[in-house]
Design a protein around this motif. Structure first.
Motif, PDB file in Angstrom:
ATOM      1  N   ILE A 102       4.154  12.834  -0.499  1.00 27.38           N
ATOM      2  CA  ILE A 102       3.662  12.172  -1.704  1.00 27.38           C
ATOM      3  C   ILE A 102       3.478  10.693  -1.409  1.00 27.38           C
ATOM      4  CG2 ILE A 102       4.134  11.620  -4.119  1.00 27.38           C
ATOM      5  CD1 ILE A 102       5.906  14.187  -4.138  1.00 27.38           C
ATOM      6  N   ILE A 103       2.276  10.195  -1.644  1.00 29.04           N
ATOM      7  CA  ILE A 103       1.961   8.778  -1.455  1.00 29.04           C
ATOM      8  C   ILE A 103       1.563   8.223  -2.817  1.00 29.04           C
ATOM      9  CG2 ILE A 103       0.463   7.127  -0.287  1.00 29.04           C
ATOM     10  CD1 ILE A 103       0.160   9.231   1.969  1.00 29.04           C
ATOM     11  N   GLY A 104       2.270   7.195  -3.276  1.00 28.57           N
ATOM     12  CA  GLY A 104       2.039   6.624  -4.601  1.00 28.57           C
ATOM     13  C   GLY A 104       0.754   5.818  -4.686  1.00 28.57           C
ATOM     14  N   ASN A 105       0.550   5.195  -5.831  1.00 30.74           N
ATOM     15  CA  ASN A 105      -0.646   4.381  -6.074  1.00 30.74           C
ATOM     16  C   ASN A 105      -0.559   3.038  -5.363  1.00 30.74           C
ATOM     17  OD1 ASN A 105      -1.589   6.379  -7.816  1.00 30.74           O
ATOM     18  ND2 ASN A 105      -0.571   5.454  -9.566  1.00 30.74           N
ATOM     19  N   ASP A 106      -1.710   2.476  -5.024  1.00 33.44           N
ATOM     20  CA  ASP A 106      -1.820   1.127  -4.464  1.00 33.44           C
ATOM     21  C   ASP A 106      -0.969   0.944  -3.210  1.00 33.44           C
ATOM     22  OD1 ASP A 106      -2.965  -1.407  -4.478  1.00 33.44           O
ATOM     23  OD2 ASP A 106      -1.231  -2.275  -5.510  1.00 33.44           O
ATOM     24  N   VAL A 107      -1.130   1.849  -2.257  1.00 29.83           N
ATOM     25  CA  VAL A 107      -0.373   1.832  -1.000  1.00 29.83           C
ATOM     26  C   VAL A 107      -1.326   1.510   0.140  1.00 29.83           C
ATOM     27  CG1 VAL A 107       0.921   3.297   0.612  1.00 29.83           C
ATOM     28  CG2 VAL A 107       1.358   3.461  -1.827  1.00 29.83           C
ATOM     29  N   TRP A 108      -0.828   0.757   1.109  1.00 31.72           N
ATOM     30  CA  TRP A 108      -1.610   0.459   2.315  1.00 31.72           C
ATOM     31  C   TRP A 108      -0.854   1.009   3.509  1.00 31.72           C
ATOM     32  CZ3 TRP A 108      -1.939  -5.002   4.842  1.00 31.72           C
ATOM     33  CH2 TRP A 108      -2.764  -4.952   5.959  1.00 31.72           C
ATOM     34  N   ILE A 109      -1.470   1.945   4.230  1.00 33.96           N
ATOM     35  CA  ILE A 109      -0.892   2.542   5.427  1.00 33.96           C
ATOM     36  C   ILE A 109      -1.681   2.029   6.617  1.00 33.96           C
ATOM     37  CG2 ILE A 109      -0.415   4.694   6.634  1.00 33.96           C
ATOM     38  CD1 ILE A 109      -0.251   6.007   3.834  1.00 33.96           C
ATOM     39  N   GLY A 110      -1.015   1.386   7.565  1.00 31.42           N
ATOM     40  CA  GLY A 110      -1.672   0.742   8.693  1.00 31.42           C
ATOM     41  C   GLY A 110      -2.180   1.715   9.752  1.00 31.42           C
ATOM     42  N   VAL A 111      -2.790   1.162  10.777  1.00 34.25           N
ATOM     43  CA  VAL A 111      -3.404   1.923  11.859  1.00 34.25           C
ATOM     44  C   VAL A 111      -2.353   2.695  12.654  1.00 34.25           C
ATOM     45  CG1 VAL A 111      -4.725   1.700  14.009  1.00 34.25           C
ATOM     46  CG2 VAL A 111      -5.277   0.266  12.057  1.00 34.25           C
ATOM     47  N   ASN A 112      -2.698   3.921  13.040  1.00 29.31           N
ATOM     48  CA  ASN A 112      -1.902   4.780  13.921  1.00 29.31           C
ATOM     49  C   ASN A 112      -0.535   5.155  13.372  1.00 29.31           C
ATOM     50  OD1 ASN A 112      -3.886   4.919  15.950  1.00 29.31           O
ATOM     51  ND2 ASN A 112      -3.229   2.950  16.762  1.00 29.31           N
ATOM     52  N   CYS A 113      -0.375   5.220  12.062  1.00 23.10           N
ATOM     53  CA  CYS A 113       0.893   5.660  11.474  1.00 23.10           C
ATOM     54  C   CYS A 113       0.989   7.178  11.515  1.00 23.10           C
ATOM     55  CB  CYS A 113       1.010   5.205  10.023  1.00 23.10           C
ATOM     56  SG  CYS A 113       1.285   3.446   9.853  1.00 23.10           S
ATOM     57  N   VAL A 114       2.225   7.673  11.579  1.00 27.43           N
ATOM     58  CA  VAL A 114       2.491   9.098  11.480  1.00 27.43           C
ATOM     59  C   VAL A 114       3.455   9.294  10.326  1.00 27.43           C
ATOM     60  CG1 VAL A 114       3.425  11.133  12.637  1.00 27.43           C
ATOM     61  CG2 VAL A 114       2.143   9.443  13.956  1.00 27.43           C
ATOM     62  N   ILE A 115       3.049  10.078   9.341  1.00 28.84           N
ATOM     63  CA  ILE A 115       3.871  10.354   8.173  1.00 28.84           C
ATOM     64  C   ILE A 115       4.245  11.824   8.237  1.00 28.84           C
ATOM     65  CG2 ILE A 115       3.939  10.400   5.659  1.00 28.84           C
ATOM     66  CD1 ILE A 115       1.845   8.132   5.741  1.00 28.84           C
ATOM     67  N   LEU A 116       5.549  12.085   8.355  1.00 27.36           N
ATOM     68  CA  LEU A 116       6.037  13.447   8.554  1.00 27.36           C
ATOM     69  C   LEU A 116       6.363  14.120   7.227  1.00 27.36           C
ATOM     70  CD1 LEU A 116       8.308  12.782  11.644  1.00 27.36           C
ATOM     71  CD2 LEU A 116       5.982  13.688  11.611  1.00 27.36           C
ATOM     72  N   CYS A 117       6.654  15.407   7.297  1.00 23.61           N
ATOM     73  CA  CYS A 117       6.904  16.207   6.096  1.00 23.61           C
ATOM     74  C   CYS A 117       8.106  15.683   5.315  1.00 23.61           C
ATOM     75  CB  CYS A 117       7.095  17.667   6.463  1.00 23.61           C
ATOM     76  SG  CYS A 117       8.509  18.028   7.488  1.00 23.61           S
ATOM     77  N   GLY A 118       8.017  15.787   3.997  1.00 17.89           N
ATOM     78  CA  GLY A 118       9.098  15.378   3.112  1.00 17.89           C
ATOM     79  C   GLY A 118       9.129  13.908   2.758  1.00 17.89           C
ATOM     80  N   VAL A 119       8.193  13.121   3.255  1.00 20.36           N
ATOM     81  CA  VAL A 119       8.187  11.682   3.003  1.00 20.36           C
ATOM     82  C   VAL A 119       7.580  11.397   1.632  1.00 20.36           C
ATOM     83  CG1 VAL A 119       7.199   9.471   3.751  1.00 20.36           C
ATOM     84  CG2 VAL A 119       8.130  11.050   5.432  1.00 20.36           C
ATOM     85  N   ILE A 120       8.215  10.492   0.898  1.00 22.43           N
ATOM     86  CA  ILE A 120       7.695  10.020  -0.376  1.00 22.43           C
ATOM     87  C   ILE A 120       7.536   8.503  -0.254  1.00 22.43           C
ATOM     88  CG2 ILE A 120       8.127   9.745  -2.840  1.00 22.43           C
ATOM     89  CD1 ILE A 120       9.828  12.308  -2.672  1.00 22.43           C
ATOM     90  N   ILE A 121       6.305   8.035  -0.395  1.00 23.29           N
ATOM     91  CA  ILE A 121       6.011   6.591  -0.321  1.00 23.29           C
ATOM     92  C   ILE A 121       5.751   6.125  -1.745  1.00 23.29           C
ATOM     93  CG2 ILE A 121       4.462   4.841   0.583  1.00 23.29           C
ATOM     94  CD1 ILE A 121       3.959   6.676   2.981  1.00 23.29           C
ATOM     95  N   GLY A 122       6.534   5.166  -2.219  1.00 25.54           N
ATOM     96  CA  GLY A 122       6.439   4.699  -3.588  1.00 25.54           C
ATOM     97  C   GLY A 122       5.208   3.857  -3.862  1.00 25.54           C
ATOM     98  N   GLU A 123       5.083   3.440  -5.085  1.00 21.09           N
ATOM     99  CA  GLU A 123       3.930   2.665  -5.531  1.00 21.09           C
ATOM    100  C   GLU A 123       3.958   1.232  -4.977  1.00 21.09           C
ATOM    101  OE1 GLU A 123       2.080   1.419  -9.840  1.00 21.09           O
ATOM    102  OE2 GLU A 123       3.098   3.335  -9.606  1.00 21.09           O
ATOM    103  N   GLY A 124       2.818   0.745  -4.510  1.00 25.98           N
ATOM    104  CA  GLY A 124       2.689  -0.625  -4.040  1.00 25.98           C
ATOM    105  C   GLY A 124       3.276  -0.917  -2.670  1.00 25.98           C
ATOM    106  N   VAL A 125       3.571   0.099  -1.890  1.00 31.94           N
ATOM    107  CA  VAL A 125       4.198  -0.081  -0.574  1.00 31.94           C
ATOM    108  C   VAL A 125       3.139  -0.415   0.477  1.00 31.94           C
ATOM    109  CG1 VAL A 125       5.497   1.119   1.241  1.00 31.94           C
ATOM    110  CG2 VAL A 125       6.070   1.484  -1.153  1.00 31.94           C
ATOM    111  N   ILE A 126       3.501  -1.307   1.398  1.00 30.88           N
ATOM    112  CA  ILE A 126       2.641  -1.633   2.535  1.00 30.88           C
ATOM    113  C   ILE A 126       3.333  -1.155   3.792  1.00 30.88           C
ATOM    114  CG2 ILE A 126       1.612  -3.484   3.892  1.00 30.88           C
ATOM    115  CD1 ILE A 126       1.366  -5.083   1.302  1.00 30.88           C
TER     116      ILE A 126
END
Length: 142
Positions: free
Chosen positions: A118-142
């Motif tokens: 789950i990736i929240g609203n207004d999030v910036w994920i940079g180049v070459n990131c790996v997001i694995l299972c079960g991760v929750i990224i909150g709102e406004g996270v960089i």
């Protein structure tokens, strides 16, 4: 001979290059993704060379951007991307991982672990990131 072919195909190349970077191109592409099962809106930009695996389990919110070469793998769980999310090039998002509880059994024999991402609203994920299972990224996270 070369000049004749280049003269003939040049207009098609120019039109293709123009359309592949226009809003019209992204609207057509998003409509195709939508028809294949991705929950996607018209104002989402999905760049070239993006792999969407498990399309029926992927949801992308309004105003989001998925960069070139990204790979979203949602086999048995959902990937939920909020509104106005920026995902830079070559990012990988996975909902599946290998189990590794028993040291005496090879990892490839232990099965899989599936959890949603789950990736929240207004999030910036940079180049070459790996997001694995079960991760929750909150709102406004960089």
């Amino acid at each position: 001979m070369y000049n004749i072919f280049s003269w003939f195909f040049m207009p098609f190349y120019v039109i293709f290059r123009y359309l592949s970077s226009s809003r019209f191109y992204f609207k057509i592409k998003n409509r195709i993704y939508f028809n294949l099962g991705v929950n996607i809106n018209e104002d989402v930009i999905v760049e070239r060379y993006v792999d969407l695996l498990g399309m029926k389990n992927i949801s992308i919110g309004n105003g989001s951007f998925v960069g070139k070469g990204c790979r979203l793998v949602a086999y048995n769980e959902k990937i939920s991307i909020g509104k106005n999310v920026l995902i830079a090039a070559n990012t990988i998002i996975l909902t599946r991982s290998h189990n590794f509880k028993d040291n005496n059994t090879p990892i490839n024999k232990q099965g899989y672990n599936n959890k949603p991402v789950i990736i929240g609203n207004d999030v910036w994920i940079g180049v070459n990131c790996v997001i694995l299972c079960g991760v929750i990224i909150g709102e406004g996270v960089i």
